[in-house]
Design a protein around this motif. Structure first.
Motif, mmCIF file in Angstrom:
data_model
loop_
_atom_site.group_PDB
_atom_site.id
_atom_site.type_symbol
_atom_site.label_atom_id
_atom_site.label_comp_id
_atom_site.label_asym_id
_atom_site.label_seq_id
_atom_site.Cartn_x
_atom_site.Cartn_y
_atom_site.Cartn_z
ATOM 1 N N PRO A 61 0.795 -1.240 0.000
ATOM 2 C CA PRO A 61 0.000 0.000 0.000
ATOM 3 C C PRO A 61 0.822 1.281 0.000
ATOM 4 N N ILE A 62 1.895 1.329 0.800
ATOM 5 C CA ILE A 62 2.657 2.576 0.862
ATOM 6 C C ILE A 62 3.337 2.867 -0.474
ATOM 7 N N LEU A 63 3.752 1.822 -1.199
ATOM 8 C CA LEU A 63 4.376 2.036 -2.495
ATOM 9 C C LEU A 63 3.339 2.323 -3.577
ATOM 10 N N VAL A 64 2.141 1.774 -3.431
ATOM 11 C CA VAL A 64 1.059 2.130 -4.359
ATOM 12 C C VAL A 64 0.835 3.641 -4.307
ATOM 13 N N SER A 65 0.742 4.171 -3.095
ATOM 14 C CA SER A 65 0.532 5.608 -2.928
ATOM 15 C C SER A 65 1.751 6.410 -3.372
ATOM 16 N N ALA A 66 2.946 5.911 -3.039
ATOM 17 C CA ALA A 66 4.167 6.642 -3.392
ATOM 18 C C ALA A 66 4.297 6.780 -4.913
ATOM 19 N N ARG A 67 3.986 5.727 -5.652
ATOM 20 C CA ARG A 67 4.069 5.811 -7.111
ATOM 21 C C ARG A 67 3.062 6.816 -7.666
ATOM 22 N N GLN A 68 1.921 6.932 -7.010
ATOM 23 C CA GLN A 68 0.927 7.924 -7.441
ATOM 24 C C GLN A 68 1.481 9.338 -7.274
ATOM 25 N N GLY A 98 4.832 14.171 -9.918
ATOM 26 C CA GLY A 98 6.053 14.963 -9.965
ATOM 27 C C GLY A 98 6.852 15.032 -8.685
ATOM 28 N N ASP A 99 6.399 14.386 -7.602
ATOM 29 C CA ASP A 99 7.145 14.423 -6.348
ATOM 30 C C ASP A 99 8.394 13.547 -6.418
ATOM 31 N N PRO A 100 9.497 13.975 -5.808
ATOM 32 C CA PRO A 100 10.658 13.089 -5.678
ATOM 33 C C PRO A 100 10.339 11.974 -4.681
ATOM 34 N N LEU A 101 11.193 10.959 -4.664
ATOM 35 C CA LEU A 101 10.913 9.780 -3.850
ATOM 36 C C LEU A 101 10.702 10.111 -2.378
ATOM 37 N N ASP A 102 11.569 10.941 -1.795
ATOM 38 C CA ASP A 102 11.455 11.255 -0.362
ATOM 39 C C ASP A 102 10.095 11.861 -0.035
ATOM 40 N N ALA A 103 9.692 12.851 -0.838
ATOM 41 C CA ALA A 103 8.409 13.511 -0.597
ATOM 42 C C ALA A 103 7.249 12.578 -0.863
ATOM 43 N N ALA A 104 7.376 11.769 -1.905
ATOM 44 C CA ALA A 104 6.312 10.819 -2.237
ATOM 45 C C ALA A 104 6.114 9.817 -1.105
ATOM 46 N N ALA A 163 2.867 9.387 1.111
ATOM 47 C CA ALA A 163 2.254 8.056 1.071
ATOM 48 C C ALA A 163 2.082 7.501 2.476
ATOM 49 N N ALA A 164 3.078 7.718 3.329
ATOM 50 C CA ALA A 164 2.975 7.262 4.718
ATOM 51 C C ALA A 164 1.815 7.948 5.417
ATOM 52 N N THR A 165 1.662 9.228 5.185
ATOM 53 C CA THR A 165 0.572 9.972 5.816
ATOM 54 C C THR A 165 -0.785 9.466 5.351
ATOM 55 N N VAL A 166 -0.927 9.246 4.035
ATOM 56 C CA VAL A 166 -2.176 8.727 3.481
ATOM 57 C C VAL A 166 -2.510 7.363 4.076
ATOM 58 N N ASN A 167 -1.471 6.556 4.326
ATOM 59 C CA ASN A 167 -1.674 5.224 4.885
ATOM 60 C C ASN A 167 -1.633 5.213 6.410
ATOM 61 N N ALA A 185 10.428 -1.590 -9.097
ATOM 62 C CA ALA A 185 9.059 -1.534 -8.574
ATOM 63 C C ALA A 185 8.653 -0.127 -8.163
ATOM 64 N N LEU A 186 9.467 0.865 -8.520
ATOM 65 C CA LEU A 186 9.162 2.249 -8.165
ATOM 66 C C LEU A 186 8.719 3.070 -9.369
ATOM 67 N N LYS A 187 8.571 2.437 -10.505
ATOM 68 C CA LYS A 187 8.199 3.152 -11.724
ATOM 69 C C LYS A 187 6.823 3.793 -11.556
ATOM 70 N N PRO A 188 6.714 5.107 -11.701
ATOM 71 C CA PRO A 188 5.404 5.762 -11.558
ATOM 72 C C PRO A 188 4.386 5.169 -12.531
ATOM 73 N N GLY A 189 3.180 4.946 -12.034
ATOM 74 C CA GLY A 189 2.123 4.397 -12.878
ATOM 75 C C GLY A 189 2.092 2.884 -12.936
ATOM 76 N N LEU A 190 3.096 2.218 -12.368
ATOM 77 C CA LEU A 190 3.142 0.756 -12.398
ATOM 78 C C LEU A 190 2.055 0.168 -11.513
ATOM 79 N N VAL A 191 1.298 -0.821 -12.031
ATOM 80 C CA VAL A 191 0.270 -1.511 -11.260
ATOM 81 C C VAL A 191 0.459 -3.012 -11.449
ATOM 82 N N GLN A 192 -0.217 -3.801 -10.591
ATOM 83 C CA GLN A 192 -0.021 -5.246 -10.634
ATOM 84 C C GLN A 192 -0.411 -5.846 -11.981
ATOM 85 N N GLU A 193 -1.428 -5.275 -12.609
ATOM 86 C CA GLU A 193 -1.860 -5.812 -13.902
ATOM 87 C C GLU A 193 -0.738 -5.766 -14.932
ATOM 88 N N ASP A 194 0.137 -4.767 -14.830
ATOM 89 C CA ASP A 194 1.280 -4.692 -15.734
ATOM 90 C C ASP A 194 2.182 -5.914 -15.575
#
Length: 312
Positions: free
Chosen positions: A107-114, A119-125, A129-133, A155-164
């Motif tokens: 879940p935290i990485l699902v949100s982070a990729r969003q 446009g957020d860098p990884l740290d901010a994302a 994401a932690a706050t949302v979760n 596994a950090l590619k923005p937009g990546l989902v399990q269906e891919d």
């Protein structure tokens, strides 16, 4: 996407009762012998897993902690169980795919990729994401080892989902058949009560040149049918369902073995082959499928199964 070293400094303000997830530093490949052990045994303890894997119990405990945080394993009683399909004696790439899929679903990485897509860098994302979760307070250093795995496994590619991942696995199957038309991969779904049978069958199928993904029939809270279609199943040629009193009585069969799942499996060009372990009646959704009969003779059932798989 490198982690900012200044934000990764370890906090010293946490207390021992802090429930925040913390990942242990380890190479992802070191996890595979531990997962082999969990896949092969039934509710094995940390000491048993360590002995099976040939590592010390402290290291096994750290790796099990990471696998638990990723939703790959869980504790049951005094031991551990798998929560996802796993290619016992599979290739390194197949095993890395298991970890990658777990990371993509985290879940935290699902949100982070969003947030990274915005446009957020990884740290901010990760902070957002932690706050949302609802992970508060959040220390990115606790997640640094996991992020290293995620970056290494793409596994950090923005937009990546399990269906891919599932689509990629299905495409890989086509390529595999092009390179070797006689190759076969079986996805073996079973109740934990039937594990002695499954161990023997997995070994015999491997000896016959058929790769095996092991999957115990489990339902997790909030899980939906599409999530059951994993990379392992999409990559497989056959969906082997061990049918016994134990499996038919399980919640997995009662709730999840239905038309929608069957249709999705077949859409992925996976052939369904039930395995009859005793005199239990076949569940309605697969009652019209040809099955391999192990109820009277294991050897006869195995011969029929291998013949059906090799001939298809």
């Amino acid at each position: 996407m490198a982690l900012n070293k200044s934000t990764a400094k370890k906090s010293t303000t946490r207390n021992e009762n802090d429930p925040t997830v913390r990942f242990e530093s380890a190479k992802v490949e070191s996890l595979f012998p531990v997962l082999d052990a969990v896949a092969w045994m039934d509710e094995a303890s940390t000491a048993q897993i360590a002995q099976f894997a040939g590592i010390d119990p402290r290291t096994a405990g750290k790796l099990l902690k990471n696998a638990n945080h990723l939703g790959i394993v869980d504790r049951r009683g005094t031991g551990y169980i798998l929560l996802t399909s796993y290619p016992y004696q599979g290739t390194g790439d197949q095993k890395r795919d298991v970890v990658r899929e777990a990371l993509v679903r985290l879940p935290i990485l699902v949100s982070a990729r969003q947030f990274m897509s915005l446009g957020d860098p990884l740290d901010a994302a990760m902070r957002k994401a932690a706050t949302v979760n609802r992970i508060v307070p959040f220390n990115i250093a606790d997640y640094a080892p996991m992020l290293a795995w995620a970056e290494a496994l793409n596994a950090l590619k923005p937009g990546l989902v399990q269906e891919d991942l599932v689509d990629s696995a299905a495409a890989a199957k086509v390529e595999r058949h092009g390179a070797n038309k006689d190759s076969r991969v079986a996805f073996l779904s079973h109740s934990s009560s039937d594990k002695p049978f499954v161990r023997q069958l997995a070994a015999d199928l491997k000896a016959a040149g058929i790769d095996v993904w092991l999957d115990e029939q489990r339902i997790r809270v909030g899980e939906s049918i599409p999530e059951r279609i994993s990379q392992g199943l999409a990559e497989s040629d056959f969906f082997l369902l061990a049918v016994s009193k134990a499996s038919v009585d399980s919640e997995w069969v009662k709730k999840e073995l239905n038309g929608a799942l069957i249709n999705e499996v077949q859409r992925r060009a996976v052939h369904i082959l039930p395995l009859k372990l005793d005199d239990t009646k076949m569940p309605a959704p697969i009652s019209d499928k040809k099955y391999a009969d192990f109820s009277l003779s294991y050897k006869a059932g195995l011969a029929d199964l291998v013949s059906a798989m090799k001939g298809n």
